[in-house]
Design an enzyme around this catalytic site. Structure first.
Site, mmCIF file in Angstrom:
data_model
loop_
_atom_site.group_PDB
_atom_site.id
_atom_site.type_symbol
_atom_site.label_atom_id
_atom_site.label_comp_id
_atom_site.label_asym_id
_atom_site.label_seq_id
_atom_site.Cartn_x
_atom_site.Cartn_y
_atom_site.Cartn_z
ATOM 1 N N HIS A 186 0.841 -1.209 0.000
ATOM 2 C CA HIS A 186 0.000 0.000 0.000
ATOM 3 C C HIS A 186 0.871 1.253 0.000
ATOM 4 O O HIS A 186 0.554 2.246 -0.658
ATOM 5 C CB HIS A 186 -0.888 0.039 1.248
ATOM 6 C CG HIS A 186 -1.881 -1.079 1.341
ATOM 7 N ND1 HIS A 186 -1.789 -2.076 2.283
ATOM 8 C CD2 HIS A 186 -2.977 -1.353 0.610
ATOM 9 C CE1 HIS A 186 -2.804 -2.916 2.127
ATOM 10 N NE2 HIS A 186 -3.538 -2.503 1.121
ATOM 11 N N GLN A 235 -17.835 -7.209 -1.367
ATOM 12 C CA GLN A 235 -16.910 -8.006 -2.179
ATOM 13 C C GLN A 235 -16.501 -9.298 -1.492
ATOM 14 O O GLN A 235 -15.649 -10.029 -1.983
ATOM 15 C CB GLN A 235 -15.698 -7.174 -2.593
ATOM 16 C CG GLN A 235 -14.749 -6.777 -1.474
ATOM 17 C CD GLN A 235 -13.685 -5.812 -1.968
ATOM 18 O OE1 GLN A 235 -13.951 -4.640 -2.157
ATOM 19 N NE2 GLN A 235 -12.467 -6.298 -2.172
ATOM 20 N N ARG A 249 -3.625 -10.460 4.064
ATOM 21 C CA ARG A 249 -4.005 -11.815 4.488
ATOM 22 C C ARG A 249 -2.795 -12.661 4.900
ATOM 23 O O ARG A 249 -2.978 -13.738 5.479
ATOM 24 C CB ARG A 249 -4.786 -12.519 3.378
ATOM 25 C CG ARG A 249 -6.189 -11.919 3.200
ATOM 26 C CD ARG A 249 -7.043 -12.749 2.263
ATOM 27 N NE ARG A 249 -8.442 -12.345 2.294
ATOM 28 C CZ ARG A 249 -9.028 -11.533 1.400
ATOM 29 N NH1 ARG A 249 -8.332 -11.051 0.398
ATOM 30 N NH2 ARG A 249 -10.305 -11.215 1.510
HETATM 31 O O1 PAF Z 1 -7.764 -4.043 -3.358
HETATM 32 C C1 PAF Z 1 -8.482 -3.736 -2.386
HETATM 33 O O2 PAF Z 1 -8.021 -3.547 -1.252
HETATM 34 C C2 PAF Z 1 -9.982 -3.607 -2.592
HETATM 35 O O3 PAF Z 1 -10.471 -4.569 -3.467
HETATM 36 C C3 PAF Z 1 -10.429 -2.201 -3.014
HETATM 37 C C4 PAF Z 1 -9.875 -1.818 -4.387
HETATM 38 C C5 PAF Z 1 -9.970 -1.185 -1.982
HETATM 39 C C6 PAF Z 1 -11.970 -2.139 -3.115
HETATM 40 O O4 PAF Z 1 -12.552 -2.445 -1.875
#
Ligand code: PAF
Length: 289
Positions: free
Chosen positions: A37, A61, A187
């Site tokens: 990130h 999701q 994860r």
């Molecule tokens: O990659 C992720 O962490 C997620 O799929 C995202 C793009 C933030 C959408 O919730």
């Protein structure tokens, strides 16, 4: 750095910057931030005047039997990492803010969402496309950054951005790996010590195939077989496929177009994904509008 939790507040906070023509960079995340990130944040800082990081664990999701309730969270640590990394605003809406009562409109991606992870996680990319569409509307960035590790997600989002006319540049940032090659992922924290050792086979296999491609091998089944040689200790290989990097359809052999070798596998009860891109002189990574 500011932390903002509502779309209205965010719009006000960004109004002045927008008026002054500042370029707004956006890094959507589900928190529990790692160096992958932070590479997205660095890429954003290099290309924008302001960087907004969203932190939202998006329920739509996750499938019914997936890890929504146990998904790792550490908001205070995430805020500190963002502050140290030079983020301008952390946008951390709650579920009610993103999905208010009565919510019923979704973004349904097409064929790109069907193979690979899409085949094993029905509805996953609908949830991703829907939340990213909503976040794009809330943040209205000029440029947004996504990690290559989620390669299918990158292709679905690129397509959605073009299909729905978002005036947003999409930048895909190469996967950041641990010293032994394991792709960084929130994860990874689920892995016990022995599983963590087993997990390294995933990147070993993929990187071995990528090396073989660089040495000139173009035969699809040979490249896949090279990767597979490393997977004896992996509990369950969900898929390992060499696909066309644009269409995600099975790559034609011998390779003549950019392809991605994509994998999902369980190590113990943890599902991990990874991929390597096999590109020809024009690199696939980078940005598109
Ligand atoms: O990659 C992720 O962490 C997620 O799929 C995202 C793009 C933030 C959408 O919730």
């Amino acid at each position: 750095m500011q932390t903002i939790t509502t779309a209205t507040e965010l719009r006000h906070a960004l109004a002045e910057a927008r008026r002054r023509g500042k370029r707004i960079g956006f890094v959507p995340t589900m928190g529990y931030l790692h160096d992958g990130h932070l590479a997205l944040v660095n890429a954003s800082r290099a290309r924008s005047d302001l960087t907004i990081v969203s932190i939202f664990v998006n329920p739509t999701q996750f499938g019914a039997n997936e890890d929504l309730s146990s998904y790792p969270r550490n908001f205070l640590r995430d805020e500190t990492l963002c502050r140290e990394a030079g983020v301008t605003i952390v946008f951390a809406p709650d579920t009610q803010e993103v999905y208010p009562a009565g919510f019923q409109t979704v973004v349904e991606p097409g064929e790109l969402a069907e193979p690979l992870c899409g085949a094993f996680r029905p509805g996953h990319f609908r949830g991703v496309a829907t939340v990213v569409c909503k976040l794009f509307n809330m943040v209205q960035p000029d440029v947004a950054f996504f990690g290559q590790k989620d390669f299918q997600q990158c292709t679905v989002i690129r397509r959605m951005t073009a299909d729905l006319n978002f005036p947003i540049e999409i930048v895909i940032v190469p996967t950041v790996r641990e010293a032994d090659g394991l792709a960084m992922s929130s994860r990874n924290r689920y892995l016990h010590a022995q599983e963590r050792q087993q997990a390294v086979a995933i990147s070993r296999g993929l990187l071995a195939a990528a090396d073989e491609f660089r040495s000139g091998e173009r035969d699809v089944s040979k490249l896949v077989a090279t990767a597979k040689e490393h997977f004896a200790e992996i509990d369950q290989l969900q898929y390992l496929e060499l696909v066309d990097a644009e269409t995600l359809k099975p790559a034609a052999s011998p390779l003549q177009r950019p392809a991605a070798l994509c994998l999902a596998a369980y190590v113990g009860s943890t599902r991990l994904i990874d991929n390597v891109i096999m590109s020809f002189p024009s690199p696939l990574l980078g940005s598109s509008t």
